[in-house]
Design a protein around this motif. Structure first.
Motif, short mmCIF file in Angstrom:
data_model
loop_
_atom_site.label_atom_id
_atom_site.label_comp_id
_atom_site.label_asym_id
_atom_site.label_seq_id
_atom_site.Cartn_x
_atom_site.Cartn_y
_atom_site.Cartn_z
N ARG A 1 2.08 1.89 -3.51
CA ARG A 1 0.95 2.33 -4.34
C ARG A 1 0.64 3.81 -4.08
NH1 ARG A 1 -3.25 -0.97 -2.58
NH2 ARG A 1 -1.75 -2.60 -2.36
N ALA A 2 0.62 4.19 -2.81
CA ALA A 2 0.34 5.58 -2.43
C ALA A 2 1.39 6.53 -2.99
CB ALA A 2 0.25 5.71 -0.92
N HIS B 1 0.97 7.00 -6.77
CA HIS B 1 -0.16 7.91 -7.05
C HIS B 1 0.24 9.36 -6.73
CE1 HIS B 1 -3.39 5.25 -8.26
NE2 HIS B 1 -2.95 4.38 -7.36
N LEU B 2 0.95 9.56 -5.64
CA LEU B 2 1.36 10.89 -5.21
C LEU B 2 2.22 11.61 -6.25
CD1 LEU B 2 1.36 12.95 -2.81
CD2 LEU B 2 3.51 11.89 -2.11
N ALA C 1 0.82 -1.22 0.00
CA ALA C 1 0.00 0.00 0.00
C ALA C 1 0.85 1.26 0.00
CB ALA C 1 -0.93 -0.01 1.21
N GLU C 2 1.96 1.26 0.73
CA GLU C 2 2.80 2.47 0.79
C GLU C 2 3.43 2.79 -0.57
OE1 GLU C 2 6.56 0.04 2.78
OE2 GLU C 2 5.81 1.85 3.75
#
Length: 104
Positions: free
Chosen positions: A89-90, A93-94, A86-87
């Motif tokens: 992926r975030a 996106h950022l 998840a980190e």
């Protein structure tokens, strides 16, 4: 600690690059060279970057994923992430690379 990596390919499946541990800046060119070598003439069509065992995703990891993606594209190959934390992926996106976060 540099990441543990392995690259495999078979007649039945895509080339796979596995990244485990933390990615350091010095690891990025080596990872791209490994992928390029395994893809060879670009007939693979698809490569998988397995990041399930990645620890501590940061901007160096984002750089590695982006460069691996570009390496694959230059060889007419699609790079797919497997097991994206998840980190990571975030972060993708950022920085506007969310499309690379598609996972299998």
């Amino acid at each position: 600690m540099c990441p543990s990596t392995s690259t495999t390919s078979s007649a039945e499946g895509p080339v796979t690059v596995r990244i485990a541990g933390r990615v350091l800046p010095a690891d990025v060119p080596r990872l791209c060279t490994e992928l390029s070598t395994k893809l060879g003439d670009g007939t693979a069509g698809e490569a998988v970057c397995d990041v399930r065992e990645l620890t501590g995703a940061d901007l160096t990891t984002v750089d590695a994923v982006a460069r691996l993606h570009l390496t694959a594209r230059r060889l007419d190959c699609r790079l797919i992430l497997r097991g994206t934390p998840a980190e990571l992926r975030a972060l993708l996106h950022l920085v506007g690379l969310g499309a690379l976060a598609e996972t299998v």
